[in-house]
Design an enzyme around this catalytic site. Structure first.
Site, PDB file in Angstrom:
ATOM      1  NE  ARG A  92      -3.744  -2.295   2.450  1.00 24.93           N
ATOM      2  CZ  ARG A  92      -3.465  -3.467   2.980  1.00 24.93           C
ATOM      3  NH1 ARG A  92      -2.276  -3.684   3.521  1.00 24.93           N
ATOM      4  NH2 ARG A  92      -4.366  -4.432   2.988  1.00 24.93           N
ATOM      5  CB  THR A 105      -6.416  16.323  -9.336  1.00 26.06           C
ATOM      6  OG1 THR A 105      -6.795  14.937  -9.230  1.00 26.06           O
ATOM      7  CG2 THR A 105      -4.949  16.406  -9.747  1.00 26.06           C
ATOM      8  CB  ALA A 123      -7.708   6.418  -2.164  1.00 24.05           C
ATOM      9  CG  ASP A 152      -6.663  -3.710   8.163  1.00 22.45           C
ATOM     10  OD1 ASP A 152      -5.831  -4.191   7.384  1.00 22.45           O
ATOM     11  OD2 ASP A 152      -7.122  -2.555   8.035  1.00 22.45           O
ATOM     12  CB  SER A 153     -10.985  -4.283  12.988  1.00 26.03           C
ATOM     13  OG  SER A 153      -9.937  -3.439  13.442  1.00 26.03           O
ATOM     14  CB  ALA A 154     -14.026  -6.691   9.169  1.00 21.89           C
ATOM     15  CG  HIS A 179      -5.481  -0.310   5.608  1.00 21.40           C
ATOM     16  ND1 HIS A 179      -5.982  -1.560   5.868  1.00 21.40           N
ATOM     17  CD2 HIS A 179      -5.675  -0.097   4.274  1.00 21.40           C
ATOM     18  CE1 HIS A 179      -6.467  -2.091   4.754  1.00 21.40           C
ATOM     19  NE2 HIS A 179      -6.286  -1.222   3.775  1.00 21.40           N
TER      20      HIS A 179
END
Length: 320
Positions: A92, A105, A123, A152-154, A179
Site C-alpha cells: 500500500r 486534484t 484510497a 483489517d479489524s473485520a 492499514h
C-alpha cells in the site's frame, strides 16, 4: 447535530471496484436519499447510476445519478475511493506518490464547490491520504476520517470467529496502527462475550504462536485476495457503508477507523488506526485502548513508518 438533515446526500469520488461496491452497499441499506457518483470516466458513472437505480424498487427510494464536483456543495458526506489500485506484489505504501498526485486534484474542487460536510477517505495508502486530505482541505480534523483499520479489524474478527467457533460479530477485537504491513492485533484488549480473548485462548489450548499466525493471516489477506482475483472490494465497500451509516444516522458508534492523533498513544500530527466514536459531526473522540507495552511499541513503530513515508511523499509532491 446541525448538518445532517432529513434529506441526506452522499457524493462518491472514484467509481472503480471499491467505489461501486460501496455504492451498492449503500443502495442495499437504503442509506441517504441522494447518491452522486463522480469519476474521470464519465460513461462508467452513468452506467453504474443506471444499474444501481434498478435496485431501488427492492430496497428504498433513492436518487442515484452521475455528477460533478459541483454536486458536493450541499453534500453531507464525500467519500473518496479514487486512486491507482494495488497490484500484485505491491504494498500500500508503494502507491503513495501516484495517489497523492491523484488526491491533490480531487480535494481542491470538492472544497471549492462550497462543501462543508465530512470527508471519508478509503484510497490507499489510506492513513497517508487521509492526512493529506485534511491538509489539502483545511478542514477540522474531526471532519476528515479514514477507513483505516476497519477492514483489517473485520478480517481479524472473522479469523478469530473461525478459530473459537463463534460468530464474528460476537468477537470484540481490533487491528491497530497502519492499514498495511506494520499493523498489529491488539490481543490484550480483545474479548468474546466480555471474557478476555487471551484467557479463552489459554483455556482452549490456543498458543501465542497460533494467535501470531492469525495476525499474520489478517495482515496478508489482502495480498492473497489480490493475487487470486486482482483486487479487494466487497469487504472495504461494506466497511465504508458502516462508517457512513454511523455518520448519517448520528449513531455515536465505536468503530475502527483512521483518526487524527492529538496526544493519544503519545502520537501527534498523524492519522492512524484506532477505535473511535463516530457520529453526525464526524469523529467525536478517539477511544484510547489500554495497550500492552509490546503493543504500544508496535503502535509507535507503525506511526514512525507512516510519518517517514508521509513526509517523503508530501515533499515529492511539493517539488513537482
Amino acid at each position: 447535530m446541525s448538518k445532517i438533515q432529513n434529506h441526506q446526500k452522499v457524493v462518491l469520488v472514484g467509481d472503480g471496484a471499491v467505489g461501486s461496491s460501496y455504492a451498492f452497499a449503500m443502495a442495499q441499506q437504503g442509506i441517504a436519499e441522494e447518491f452522486v457518483i463522480v469519476d474521470v470516466v464519465k460513461d462508467r458513472t452513468v452506467g453504474d447510476a443506471l444499474d444501481l437505480e434498478d435496485a431501488t424498487p427492492f430496497t428504498a427510494p433513492k436518487n442515484i445519478y452521475s455528477g460533478e464536483y459541483s454536486d458536493c456543495k450541499d453534500a453531507d458526506l464525500v467519500v473518496i475511493t479514487a486512486g491507482a489500485p494495488q497490484k500484485p506484489g505491491e504494498t500500500r505504501l508503494d502507491l503513495v506518490n501516484k495517489n497523492l498526485n491523484i488526491l491533490s486534484t480531487i480535494v481542491k474542487p470538492v472544497v471549492d464547490s462550497g462543501f462543508d460536510g465530512i470527508f471519508l477517505v478509503a484510497a490507499n495508502p489510506v492513513d497517508i491520504l487521509t492526512y493529506a486530505t485534511w491538509k489539502f482541505s483545511g478542514f477540522p480534523k474531526e471532519k476528515v476520517i479514514g477507513s483505516g483499520i476497519s477492514l483489517d479489524s473485520a478480517r481479524l474478527r472473522v479469523a478469530l470467529g473461525k478459530k473459537f467457533n463463534v460468530s464474528p460479530d460476537s468477537v470484540d477485537a481490533y487491528i491497530m496502527g497502519e492499514h498495511g504491513d506494520s499493523e498489529f492485533a491488539a490481543y490484550s484488549t480483545a474479548s468474546i462475550g466480555t471474557k478476555p480473548l487471551l484467557d479463552i485462548a489459554k483455556e482452549e489450548g490456543v498458543s501465542t504462536d497460533e494467535l501470531a499466525e492469525i495476525e499474520d493471516s489478517v495482515r496478508n489477506k489482502a495480498y492473497e485476495i489480490i493475487n487470486k482475483k486482482g483486487a479487494t472490494f466487497y469487504g472495504v465497500g461494506t466497511a465504508l457503508m458502516r462508517i457512513s451509516k454511523a455518520i448519517l444516522r448520528d449513531e455515536n458508534a465505536v468503530l475502527p477507523v483512521g483518526a487524527y492523533m492529538d496526544g493519544e498513544y503519545g502520537l501527534n500530527d498523524i492519522y492512524i488506526g484506532t477505535p473511535a466514536v463516530i457520529n453526525g459531526q464526524g469523529l467525536n473522540r478517539v477511544i484510547e485502548s489500554p495497550l500492552s507495552d509490546d503493543e504500544m511499541k508496535k503502535m509507535t513503530d507503525s506511526a514512525t513508518t507512516l510519518k517517514k513515508v508521509l513526509t517523503d511523499g508530501l515533499k515529492a509532491l511539493e517539488e513537482k
